[in-house]
Motif scaffolding. Structure first.
Motif, short mmCIF file in Angstrom:
data_model
loop_
_atom_site.label_atom_id
_atom_site.label_comp_id
_atom_site.label_asym_id
_atom_site.label_seq_id
_atom_site.Cartn_x
_atom_site.Cartn_y
_atom_site.Cartn_z
N PHE A 459 0.85 -1.19 0.00
CA PHE A 459 0.00 0.00 0.00
C PHE A 459 0.89 1.25 0.00
CE2 PHE A 459 -2.33 -3.41 2.09
CZ PHE A 459 -3.47 -3.47 1.28
N PRO A 460 1.51 1.54 -1.15
CA PRO A 460 2.42 2.69 -1.20
C PRO A 460 1.66 4.00 -1.02
CG PRO A 460 1.98 1.86 -3.40
CD PRO A 460 1.37 0.88 -2.45
N GLU A 461 2.36 4.98 -0.52
CA GLU A 461 1.78 6.31 -0.40
C GLU A 461 1.35 6.77 -1.79
OE1 GLU A 461 3.07 10.63 1.50
OE2 GLU A 461 4.22 8.82 1.97
N ALA A 471 -5.87 0.07 2.48
CA ALA A 471 -5.55 -1.16 3.21
C ALA A 471 -6.75 -1.71 3.96
CB ALA A 471 -4.40 -0.90 4.18
N LEU A 472 -7.48 -0.85 4.64
CA LEU A 472 -8.56 -1.34 5.50
C LEU A 472 -9.83 -1.67 4.73
CD1 LEU A 472 -8.01 0.95 8.61
CD2 LEU A 472 -7.18 -1.37 8.18
N LYS A 473 -9.76 -1.57 3.39
CA LYS A 473 -10.88 -2.02 2.54
C LYS A 473 -10.43 -3.10 1.57
CE LYS A 473 -13.36 2.42 2.72
NZ LYS A 473 -13.88 3.57 1.91
N SER A 474 -9.19 -3.56 1.72
CA SER A 474 -8.62 -4.52 0.78
C SER A 474 -8.65 -5.93 1.35
CB SER A 474 -7.18 -4.12 0.45
OG SER A 474 -7.13 -2.86 -0.16
N GLY A 475 -8.32 -6.89 0.50
CA GLY A 475 -8.17 -8.27 0.92
C GLY A 475 -9.47 -8.95 1.29
N THR A 476 -9.33 -10.09 1.95
CA THR A 476 -10.47 -10.89 2.38
C THR A 476 -10.67 -10.72 3.87
OG1 THR A 476 -9.96 -12.53 0.66
CG2 THR A 476 -11.41 -13.24 2.47
N SER A 488 -6.94 -10.83 5.31
CA SER A 488 -5.76 -11.38 4.64
C SER A 488 -5.64 -10.79 3.25
CB SER A 488 -5.84 -12.90 4.53
OG SER A 488 -4.69 -13.40 3.85
N LEU A 489 -4.41 -10.56 2.85
CA LEU A 489 -4.14 -10.01 1.53
C LEU A 489 -3.82 -11.12 0.53
CD1 LEU A 489 -4.00 -7.14 0.31
CD2 LEU A 489 -1.55 -7.13 0.82
N ASP A 490 -3.24 -12.20 1.03
CA ASP A 490 -2.77 -13.24 0.11
C ASP A 490 -3.29 -14.64 0.41
OD1 ASP A 490 -1.40 -13.85 2.42
OD2 ASP A 490 0.60 -13.54 1.58
N GLY A 491 -4.14 -14.78 1.44
CA GLY A 491 -4.67 -16.10 1.78
C GLY A 491 -3.70 -16.96 2.55
N GLU A 492 -2.49 -16.45 2.83
CA GLU A 492 -1.48 -17.23 3.55
C GLU A 492 -1.18 -16.65 4.93
OE1 GLU A 492 2.01 -18.27 1.22
OE2 GLU A 492 0.92 -17.73 -0.61
N TRP A 530 -0.66 -5.27 12.29
CA TRP A 530 -0.17 -4.14 11.48
C TRP A 530 -1.30 -3.17 11.21
CZ3 TRP A 530 -1.98 -2.74 6.57
CH2 TRP A 530 -1.25 -1.77 5.88
N SER A 531 -0.95 -1.90 11.21
CA SER A 531 -1.92 -0.87 10.82
C SER A 531 -1.23 0.12 9.89
CB SER A 531 -2.47 -0.15 12.05
OG SER A 531 -3.21 -1.05 12.86
N PRO A 532 -1.98 0.71 8.93
CA PRO A 532 -1.35 1.51 7.88
C PRO A 532 -1.12 2.98 8.24
CG PRO A 532 -3.68 1.28 7.43
CD PRO A 532 -3.42 0.49 8.69
N ASP A 533 -0.65 3.24 9.45
CA ASP A 533 -0.33 4.62 9.82
C ASP A 533 0.79 4.62 10.84
OD1 ASP A 533 -1.57 4.00 12.25
OD2 ASP A 533 -3.45 4.93 11.67
N ASP A 534 1.06 5.78 11.43
CA ASP A 534 2.23 5.93 12.30
C ASP A 534 1.95 5.62 13.77
OD1 ASP A 534 4.20 6.56 10.41
OD2 ASP A 534 3.54 8.64 10.31
N VAL A 535 0.99 4.77 14.03
CA VAL A 535 0.72 4.33 15.40
C VAL A 535 0.51 2.82 15.38
CG1 VAL A 535 -0.75 4.53 17.42
CG2 VAL A 535 -0.38 6.54 15.98
#
Length: 797
Positions: A459-461, A471-476, A488-492, A530-535
């Motif tokens: 999830f690049p800037e 990120a928080l709307k992606s994957g399964t 999960s992003l990749d099922g693994e 993991w979370s997609p921000d600085d906290v």
């Protein structure tokens, strides 16, 4: 493309930038040799030695751990030029003098390795002219590299090719700077001051012109152009002071000397007040005075009319501050139509920036994306100028700019380029689209770089309008409640992302983490938190427990604390590896969550610590039990060394609420371990953490077996308490600090047991829980909690 293996880097020039570039290379564990001229007296490496010693004193700290200054190899050109043959990358960072740089290149050329990339760190000199003195064999491997100050913290690095730079050389360098150094790379055209300084300094000059026009003082301008405008908190004039007024004047002179045909050339004139300050030796922060100066605790601002300093503290008018909180379209409309001089000033500087970047896009950047990223990463803006323009309504803002040009209100009479109002940009409502960002030079939308290194960034800037994945709307999605998402992003690999404010750990978050472990054990190779921000997590959510406390006091909180502690142990002993992907703040409960994971992967700028004493509590989520267990593990590896020697380190960190100011320091404090991974680039964190899970699972990872371990016991508690008594009686800590410190010592040393007694984590957590709940009922702790909730600042009582 072959991998560019950087085994050692040479940095030429031990000035402010050169020394700090060397420091950042050490931070990311790249061997570096720092060169300068031989000293005229004393040891030949004297200039470099002085620069390296100074790195330990600078604020903000250029080194993650000050002691790592010793890892910088020191050299001078007279004795050590042969060392250049060992270097795969040579970064020249001497003073901004073309003649000096050219002379140095001639001297070092015979010693360069045949494969080495050579790059000049310059803020605006022509890279092509610099290359002309180089042998033909080196020209294809030469380019510009522009770090922003301070190099450790500023994301932006501009790479500037010459006509003879081989494309693969730039690709190799961009890959290294991105992944190994953790930087955001923008490729710039070889024009004066490149992108960020060209746009940024032009913007600062425009701000000074408009501030004078509207009669605004420097403190008011800084309040208006700081955080309220989505920019760096230092605003405009304070930023100039920090950068150095002489440095700013140098960059301005580059514009003046090289851009006589620029349509904005009149606005590049050195402001008279800037010239006067420089003439008086008032160069900003480094000389103690510039546009501002500090006297004791008081901040003064220059009154240019009187030529003296007067008390600062002027703020934006409340009505203007309210305008700046509105959505972009409404915000700009209100500013433009307001009669308030502050609002008119803000519209003017925003209009000036839009006008400037539109006119110059074709000349200074490959795309509008590069300008927006350069201003974000190099000047601390939350949005680049094109992003803001597009968010506010492309056609509407373009119309306003054209009206102001016609009315003679703009800094230049240059018309907006035709692409602004006709063709694809106008038709699609802006320069940033899902297909790419507008290149005025090529007349099309160009996509982002496809270099392999960017495949490591899930999830690049991204820029507004580019349609990047969220990120928080992606994957399964596997599970969700109001404060956590498990997906999960990749099922693994399963991912748990805390979504609560500041990612505080509440009963809902604990529930979600337990559910995540359960799902991971059933269906996945492991779990990444993991979370997609600085906290990562700023701690436990005390407010969420307030209703229970009000009803039942500390006793009522005990069951909730046990649930949190049990969750930590569930994570520690999970049947699959759980990896904490730490970025930014990991405080209190966030630190406890991280240390109970099987492994930690952390970005360089991670701030980790047990901070509960700030609200009159002790760590209650297993943090002190972790310190005791780690002390036992370290003592086991050091026969003959008392456990207390190791326990005291952890006690001191917890009792003083010490926060590691880098991932490197967190390792030194024991919150990260030697086999934990430090990742330079924040956007690679999820990739690396997921790869760790997969590698651990593939290698047959199993959780540690539960076992008893020795503690330091009652004699160690007495030793620590004796030191606390001295601090209390000396007035260094309060009686309540003494009480809290004694409780921390009780847990870390294992309570009233003999030295060497074997205990379990559950036993220590029961002690933690008991003391934590007793403190909740203490009036002094309640004062601290309420003070923190009301003011955000610790209460000393």
């Amino acid at each position: 493309m072959n991998r560019f293996n950087v085994r050692k880097v040479a940095v030429l020039g031990a000035g402010v930038m050169g020394a700090q570039i060397a420091a950042h290379l050490v931070n990311v564990k790249v061997p570096v040799v720092l060169f300068d001229l031989p000293a005229k007296t004393g040891p030949k490496n004297g200039i470099v030695t002085k620069a390296v010693d100074n790195l330990k004193k600078l604020k903000p700290a250029p080194l993650g751990v000050a002691d790592d200054a010793a890892l910088i190899q020191q050299a001078n050109y007279e004795e050590h030029s042969e060392l250049l043959r060992e270097c795969d990358l040579v970064i020249e960072a001497i003073a901004e003098r073309m003649d000096w740089k050219l002379d140095l290149y001639q001297k070092i050329a015979p010693f360069l390795a045949p494969h080495a990339i050579v790059a000049s760190n310059t803020s605006g000199l022509s890279i092509t002219k610099l290359s002309e003195v180089l042998p033909e064999s080196i020209k294809p491997r030469f380019c510009g590299i522009h770090f922003f100050n301070p190099p450790r913290y500023m994301s932006l690095v501009e790479l500037i090719p010459t006509p003879t730079t081989q494309p693969e050389i730039l690709d190799q360098l961009e890959t290294f700077v991105t992944s190994a150094l953790g930087k955001g790379v923008v490729r710039a055209i070889d024009t004066p001051n490149f992108i960020a300084n060209r746009v940024g300094i032009a913007g600062m000059l425009a701000t000074m012109i408009e501030a004078e026009k509207f009669g605004l003082t420097y403190d008011v301008v800084d309040d208006l152009t700081g955080k309220k405008l989505g920019r760096a908190s230092s605003g405009t004039f304070r930023t100039a002071d920090v950068v150095g007024l002489d440095t700013m004047a140098h960059v301005i002179k580059t514009l003046q000397d090289n851009l006589a045909d620029d349509l904005f050339f009149p606005s590049y004139a050195t402001p008279p007040v800037l010239a006067r300050l420089i003439e008086q030796g008032a160069l900003g922060q480094k000389t103690g005075a510039g546009f501002f100066k500090k006297e004791g605790k008081n901040i003064l601002r220059l009154d240019p009319a009187q030529g003296s300093y007067v008390p600062a503290g002027g703020k934006a008018d409340e009505i203007v501050a309210r305008m700046l909180k509105k959505p972009a379209a409404e915000r700009l409309k209100l500013l433009r139509e307001s009669k308030n001089p502050q609002a008119q000033f803000l519209w003017s500087i925003l209009r000036d920036s839009f006008h400037y970047v539109a006119v110059h896009l074709a000349d200074i950047a490959e795309s509008a994306r590069d300008i927006d990223f350069a201003m974000r990463w190099g000047f601390g803006m939350s949005q680049g100028p094109f992003e803001l323009w597009q968010a506010a309504g492309w056609a509407q803002v373009a119309g306003w700019i054209n009206e102001d040009i016609a009315a003679g209100k703009t800094l230049s009479s240059a018309p907006l380029p035709a692409w602004v109002t006709e063709g694809p940009v106008a038709n699609q409502g802006g320069v940033h689209q899902a297909e790419g960002s507008w290149s005025a030079k090529e007349g099309r939308f160009v996509p982002r770089s496809t270099l392999p290194v960017y495949q490591r960034q899930a999830f690049p800037e991204t820029v507004l309008g580019a349609g990047g994945a969220e990120a928080l709307k992606s994957g399964t999605e596997e599970f969700r409640n109001e404060e956590i998402r498990v997906w999960s992003l990749d099922g693994e690999v399963l991912i748990a992302s805390i979504t609560a404010k500041l990612h505080l750990i509440s009963p809902l978050v604990t529930e979600g983490l337990l559910k995540a472990v359960e799902i991971a054990e059933a269906k996945y190779q492991g779990l990444v938190i993991w979370s997609p921000d600085d906290v990562f997590s700023a701690g436990a959510n005390l407010e969420a427990l307030m209703p229970v406390f009000m009803k039942s006091g500390g006793k009522g909180i005990a069951p909730e604390e046990k649930k949190l502690q049990d969750a930590m142990l569930r994570i520690r002993y999970a049947a699959v590896p759980v990896v904490a992907a730490v970025r930014g703040l990991a405080l209190g409960g966030g630190c406890e969550l991280a240390v109970h994971c099987a492994r930690r992967v952390a970005t360089m700028e991670s701030y980790v610590g047990l901070v509960e004493v700030g609200v009159g509590l002790i760590p209650g989520g297993g943090g002190l039990a972790y310190i005791a267990r780690r002390a036992a593990e370290m003592a086991e590896k050091a026969p003959g060394v008392d456990i207390l020697a190791f326990a005291k380190e952890g006690f001191t960190a917890a009792a003083t609420a010490r926060v590691a100011t880098s991932a490197l320091e967190a390792r030194k404090l024991g919150y990260l371990l030697d086999d934990d991974i430090i990742v330079p680039h924040k956007d690679e964190l999820l990739f690396v953490a997921s790869q760790q899970v997969k590698a651990m699972a593939a290698s047959g990872w199993r959780a540690p077996l539960r076992k008893l371990f020795p503690v330091a016991g009652r004699s160690a508690i007495a030793t620590i308490q004796a030191q606390l008594v001295g601090m209390r009686d000396g007035g260094f800590i309060s009686q309540h600090d003494f009480h809290i410190g004694s409780l921390i010592a009780d847990v870390v040393c294992g309570g009233a047991v003999d030295a060497g007694s074997m205990v379990s984590e559950e036993y220590l957590m029961a002690l933690e829980r008991k003391h934590f709940c007793s403190l909740l009922d203490h009036p002094k702790t309640q004062e601290r909690i309420m003070g923190m909730l009301q003011t955000g600042k610790p209460v000393r009582n």
